[in-house]
Design an enzyme around this catalytic site. Sequence first.
Site, PDB file in Angstrom:
ATOM      1  N   CYS B  87       0.755  -0.853  -0.528  1.00 28.38           N
ATOM      2  CA  CYS B  87      -0.001   0.484   0.268  1.00 28.38           C
ATOM      3  C   CYS B  87       0.933   1.101  -0.213  1.00 28.38           C
ATOM      4  O   CYS B  87       0.659   2.417  -0.567  1.00 28.38           O
ATOM      5  CB  CYS B  87      -1.532   0.244   1.220  1.00 28.38           C
ATOM      6  SG  CYS B  87      -1.096  -2.023   1.975  1.00 28.38           S
ATOM      7  N   CYS B 210     -12.647   0.232   7.383  1.00 30.87           N
ATOM      8  CA  CYS B 210     -12.482  -0.414   6.804  1.00 30.87           C
ATOM      9  C   CYS B 210     -12.315   0.913   5.369  1.00 30.87           C
ATOM     10  O   CYS B 210     -13.674   1.048   5.529  1.00 30.87           O
ATOM     11  CB  CYS B 210     -12.750  -1.499   6.627  1.00 30.87           C
ATOM     12  SG  CYS B 210     -12.815  -3.088   7.825  1.00 30.87           S
ATOM     13  N   SER B 211     -11.083   0.790   4.563  1.00 38.70           N
ATOM     14  CA  SER B 211     -11.641   1.591   3.145  1.00 38.70           C
ATOM     15  C   SER B 211     -12.460   1.070   3.252  1.00 38.70           C
ATOM     16  O   SER B 211     -12.168  -0.667   2.361  1.00 38.70           O
ATOM     17  CB  SER B 211      -9.712   1.883   3.126  1.00 38.70           C
ATOM     18  OG  SER B 211      -9.277   0.818   3.211  1.00 38.70           O
ATOM     19  N   ILE B 213     -12.214  -0.861  -1.684  1.00 40.59           N
ATOM     20  CA  ILE B 213     -11.867  -1.760  -2.913  1.00 40.59           C
ATOM     21  C   ILE B 213     -11.792  -0.645  -4.036  1.00 40.59           C
ATOM     22  O   ILE B 213     -12.936   0.002  -3.941  1.00 40.59           O
ATOM     23  CB  ILE B 213     -12.571  -3.312  -3.147  1.00 40.59           C
ATOM     24  CG1 ILE B 213     -11.877  -3.801  -2.374  1.00 40.59           C
ATOM     25  CG2 ILE B 213     -11.708  -3.201  -4.304  1.00 40.59           C
ATOM     26  CD1 ILE B 213     -10.734  -4.554  -1.958  1.00 40.59           C
ATOM     27  N   HIS B 336      -9.648   3.404  -2.196  1.00 42.47           N
ATOM     28  CA  HIS B 336      -8.088   3.364  -1.995  1.00 42.47           C
ATOM     29  C   HIS B 336      -7.503   2.360  -2.269  1.00 42.47           C
ATOM     30  O   HIS B 336      -7.590   1.131  -2.440  1.00 42.47           O
ATOM     31  CB  HIS B 336      -7.593   2.631   0.182  1.00 42.47           C
ATOM     32  CG  HIS B 336      -6.888   1.560   0.295  1.00 42.47           C
ATOM     33  ND1 HIS B 336      -4.779   2.858  -0.463  1.00 42.47           N
ATOM     34  CD2 HIS B 336      -6.168   0.750   0.690  1.00 42.47           C
ATOM     35  CE1 HIS B 336      -4.694   1.734   0.146  1.00 42.47           C
ATOM     36  NE2 HIS B 336      -4.533   1.398   0.952  1.00 42.47           N
TER      37      HIS B 336
END
Lengths: 130, 388
Positions: B87, B210-211, B213, B336
Amino acid sequence: MTVARFWRKIPQRYNLIGTKCTTCGRHFFPPRTFCPDCRRNGKIVDHQFAGFGTIVTYTVIQTEPDHFASPGPYVLAIIKLDEGPQMTTQIICDPKEAKIGMRVRSVFRKIGTDGESGIIHYGTKFVPVE
Amino acid sequence: MRDVAVIGIGCTRFGEHWNRSFRDMFVEAGALALEDAKLSGEKIDAMYVGNMSAGRFIEQEHIGALIADYSGMATRHIPATRVEAACASGGLAFRQAVIAVASGMEDIVVAAGVEKMTDVEPGASTDALTGAADREWEGFVGATFPGLYAMIATDYIHKYHMTREQLAQVAVKNHYNGARNPIAQFQQEITLSTVMKSTMVAEPLRLFDCSPITDGAAAVIVAPLDRAREFTDTPIKVLATAQASDSIALHDRRDISTMDATVAAGQRAFKMAKLTHKDINMVEVHDCFSIAEICAIEDLGFCKKGTAGKFTEDGETALGGKIPVNTSGGLKACGHPVGATGIKQVYEIVQQLRGEAGKRQIENAKIGMTHNVGGTGATVAVHILGRV
Ligand SMILES: [Zn+2]
């Protein structure tokens, strides 16, 4: 995971065999073949871990990844082995029972199956010490 | 070493782009950056592209050559290099571009980042991301990425008694900012109860911690500072570039809820720029999960260890706060696309420093920071940028 990739680490995964640096006495699990403290002066030998440890932190995973054997939610933890190193493992217990500081011991269990080949993988999990 | 400036920026909208390919996206981002710098492609000397896992996501490797080819650079045979650090791939690509110009080896260099994540099933993308952690001793025993960050959160809450509501405020604040960012994946505000009632993923983290997809690409162009005014009236100087490493596995860290690589990279960056955290007007941090933003702002020195929950709840990280964090919406709301994130952070800070950030503009923004993390903290890139 291919058969060879799993088979290569069978002694470590089945029996909790890690390594130890005889120069400084530091234990490694997961095993390392190079001591980060002693570097080229380190001498690494295999070491059979006793299989006892303490939960450092944990979570209850609700959405499980493909290929894992655990039905429904399962407890994932980082434990500190009595010999010193920390490792990531599943804890077989009621998710409500898990807590930081809990004593655990190793057991031999099914970890998962390979999606394509259907081969069953075994390895070490931990259970609460009675 | 030469001083380096950002002279052009471009970014696609982030989101689930079913109708757009990997190639479409990086060509768009690159073209926008060139247009912004009023530059034609013939001036480009080299390219660095951050990409984590095109091999897993679209079964394509050799991304440097592909990008050079489809952006029309292959006939000029310029060097094009893929940079991978999970990342943190984008942050490292930017750093490599800055180093290339600073060294005098190259003059006009593109730093890009791209990820196309929605061409595979969600299970496959989750599994690809697990490759950012230790596959042999975390992934194979049942660790997922949310699971690893959840263990950081459990450790943090145990030590510092942050409330679940304080943690949720990170997501609420980032969605508020995302609602003011035209490239963000999610442009709607949420409430505390949206987070608290969302599906449990890995205790204590819920879906809104949570980020997502995301598909997307971003590109920036760097040049020697003394030539920057040939291309732009508002060059943005790179005041510091820093990078640090730590153990690949979370279980080998000195402290589960401190990212020592963030501490090291942050200190190196402040030293290089001869600045302190008090000089920073806004920071883009790597909030792949809400708990990651909590740890980041402490480990970079913006508040004391153990206090970021209250700091966030008190609004100090909001747009009008003491140190606005993730004005873009962060990874949570802006999205992200793994390899593109580090470049998008630079894109956001440059917009802020130019005064082009619209409804999320920080008044009098002079100096900004970016913080990009690979895995659970095994690689960290920190940059400081400033108005000239
Ligand atoms: Zn040693």
